[in-house]
Design a protein around this motif. Structure first.
Motif, PDB file in Angstrom:
ATOM      1  N   LYS A 175      42.962  33.904  46.393  1.00 36.49           N
ATOM      2  CA  LYS A 175      42.732  32.471  46.197  1.00 36.49           C
ATOM      3  C   LYS A 175      41.792  31.923  47.248  1.00 36.49           C
ATOM      4  O   LYS A 175      40.884  31.143  46.963  1.00 36.49           O
ATOM      5  CB  LYS A 175      44.062  31.706  46.252  1.00 36.49           C
ATOM      6  CG  LYS A 175      44.926  31.875  45.015  1.00 36.49           C
ATOM      7  CD  LYS A 175      46.205  31.076  45.159  1.00 36.49           C
ATOM      8  CE  LYS A 175      47.085  31.217  43.921  1.00 36.49           C
ATOM      9  NZ  LYS A 175      48.345  30.472  44.075  1.00 36.49           N
ATOM     10  N   ASP A 201      39.240  31.157  35.668  1.00 32.21           N
ATOM     11  CA  ASP A 201      39.587  30.869  34.284  1.00 32.21           C
ATOM     12  C   ASP A 201      41.106  30.725  34.182  1.00 32.21           C
ATOM     13  O   ASP A 201      41.852  31.671  34.453  1.00 32.21           O
ATOM     14  CB  ASP A 201      39.094  32.008  33.379  1.00 32.21           C
ATOM     15  CG  ASP A 201      39.237  31.705  31.900  1.00 32.21           C
ATOM     16  OD1 ASP A 201      40.276  31.160  31.516  1.00 32.21           O
ATOM     17  OD2 ASP A 201      38.314  32.022  31.139  1.00 32.21           O
ATOM     18  N   SER A 202      41.557  29.560  33.770  1.00 38.22           N
ATOM     19  CA  SER A 202      43.000  29.282  33.750  1.00 38.22           C
ATOM     20  C   SER A 202      43.740  30.135  32.715  1.00 38.22           C
ATOM     21  O   SER A 202      44.941  30.369  32.840  1.00 38.22           O
ATOM     22  CB  SER A 202      43.245  27.795  33.466  1.00 38.22           C
ATOM     23  OG  SER A 202      42.679  27.432  32.217  1.00 38.22           O
ATOM     24  N   LYS A 203      43.021  30.609  31.696  1.00 43.87           N
ATOM     25  CA  LYS A 203      43.669  31.400  30.654  1.00 43.87           C
ATOM     26  C   LYS A 203      43.845  32.855  31.060  1.00 43.87           C
ATOM     27  O   LYS A 203      44.854  33.484  30.741  1.00 43.87           O
ATOM     28  CB  LYS A 203      42.853  31.320  29.358  1.00 43.87           C
ATOM     29  CG  LYS A 203      42.821  29.926  28.743  1.00 43.87           C
ATOM     30  CD  LYS A 203      41.992  29.923  27.463  1.00 43.87           C
ATOM     31  CE  LYS A 203      41.942  28.523  26.858  1.00 43.87           C
ATOM     32  NZ  LYS A 203      41.095  28.495  25.618  1.00 43.87           N
ATOM     33  N   GLY A 246      43.008  34.136  34.409  1.00 45.57           N
ATOM     34  CA  GLY A 246      43.199  34.376  35.835  1.00 45.57           C
ATOM     35  C   GLY A 246      42.032  35.089  36.479  1.00 45.57           C
ATOM     36  O   GLY A 246      42.057  35.403  37.665  1.00 45.57           O
TER      37      GLY A 246
END
Length: 423
Positions: A25, A355-357, A359
């Motif tokens: 992160k 990308d939130s979908k 990762g």
């Protein structure tokens, strides 16, 4: 003394507790600082000191340099690439030609001032919003360039000639045809007008695009915006996020003969496009995680070039003549060579967080190219690439637009004047 030792031990223990995901992160956030989106600028700015100073020192000779806004051709096309770029598409919210002209006159004044490192005004009225947003105060010009173009919808929107310019439409201006592998996603499709802003300082570039947006209120609104970055030593070809050199086949910035053959429009075009060009934009998502698990051989076979040197298969140096017979037939370079066409690439890498979908890192290539005839130079190559390019295993085209870029602006003119003027 004992308290300080205890604190040091405690800090070291806390560092050990960071998981691999936490470190990832932090790495992604550091990367996001390279290409700040409008919504995330405050958050990223506050974290700058966490990741150390940038490598480019303020006040360098490149940052002090200014590039003339006026000229035969628009700046930002054959201008040697700056480190940072923003490409924004606007849609006009007015049907008044006079409103459009008024805005383009404002943008012309802004562009001239900002290219010289000047701000619009002094801050001398406490009761009105400042004309200039102010974040570039005290910063040098940083080789800032601004390049403007008009999209197909500016000339014809669902059969309506909003601004009375349909008869002056460029010969080759139309939407790029859909390709079989495309996954185009709103909002990165089309636009009435585009502005490409490039500079050696990202804050200077963002200041320019922000002031264009601010000035456009009531006349135009932003449809989409993409930021990008690129880096290379002087005279070296920059690398994309796959680690391969990008733009090897480009002619030199001073090769005017090649530019006339490849870039500048003329014959058969309306007068305002004589000395202009067509800008093709494709937002290309790169599947970095898949690529990073591929062998070096697979990567080099995909491009048909050596990763370190950039040399085509069967050769030693980057700029050695390409022989498609010496590389896999579906390699990127082999297909480009077989197309027999040339264009002038001005691509930038982008990173848009995670990308939130999936990762995965949301990153790729902000592909920009200039050519005098997209119907002969760009579209045929794109079709060939879409059908057979091995690079398709690792990429997906998610944005697309084509713009007609007028000739250079003469001193005393406003942007697009030969197109919009009735004389």
């Amino acid at each position: 003394m004992k308290e300080k030792e205890d604190q040091t031990v405690k800090e070291q223990e806390e560092l050990k507790t960071y998981s691999r995901r936490d470190m990832l992160k932090m790495s992604l956030l550091a990367g996001a600082g390279v290409a700040i989106s409008a919504s995330g600028i405050g958050a990223v700015t506050t974290m700058t000191n966490v990741f150390g100073e940038t490598t480019k020192k303020s006040g360098s000779s490149a940052e002090k340099e200014s590039i003339p806004f006026y000229g035969k051709h628009q700046a930002g096309i054959v201008t040697p690439q700056q480190t940072y770029a923003y490409l924004a598409a606007f849609d006009f919210t007015t049907d008044s030609k006079s409103d459009v002209i008024r805005l383009l006159k404002q943008w012309t004044v802004l562009s001239e001032h900002m290219s010289q490192g000047k701000t619009e005004q002094k801050f001398n009225n406490d009761w009105l919003p400042p004309k200039d947003t102010g974040e570039a105060l005290d910063l040098p010009p940083s080789r800032l360039t601004m390049t403007f173009g008009f999209g197909p919808s500016f000339f014809n929107t669902k059969g309506i000639d909003r601004f009375g310019v349909k008869s002056k439409a460029p010969k080759h201006l139309k939407d790029i045809p859909a390709m079989p592998r495309d996954n185009l996603q709103d909002p990165f499709i089309g636009g009435d007008m585009c502005v490409q802003v490039c500079a050696e300082d990202q804050q200077v570039a963002f200041h320019a695009i922000r002031n264009f947006i601010k000035t456009a209120v009531g006349k135009a609104e932003i449809r989409w915006m993409q930021s990008g970055f690129i880096s290379a030593k002087h005279g070296k070809t920059p690398r994309n996020l796959f680690g391969f050199k990008d733009g090897t086949a480009n002619s030199g910035p001073k090769d005017t003969k090649a530019h006339d053959q490849i870039i500048w429009a003329g014959e058969g075009e309306p007068a305002w496009m004589n000395g202009g060009s067509y800008m093709a934009f494709r937002k290309i998502k790169m599947f970095l995680e898949v690529w990073d698990r591929s062998s070096l051989k697979d990567q080099e076979d995909t491009f048909g070039r050596k990763k370190e040197s950039g040399a085509p298969y069967g050769k030693i140096n980057e700029h050695d003549k390409v022989n498609p017979m010496q590389m896999p037939p579906d390699s990127h370079t082999a297909i480009a060579k077989r197309s027999g066409q040339q264009m002038y690439r001005r691509a930038y890498s982008y990173t848009d967080g995670v990308d939130s979908k999936t990762g995965y890192v949301d990153a790729g290539l902000m592909f920009i190219s200039y050519q005098k005839n997209p119907d002969e130079q760009f579209v045929p190559m794109l079709k060939m690439m879409s059908k057979a390019d091995k690079l398709n295993e690792y990429t997906q085209h998610i944005g697309s637009a084509l713009f007609a870029v007028p000739r250079g602006i003469k001193k005393g003119e406003y942007i697009g004047q030969p197109l919009l003027s009735s004389f």
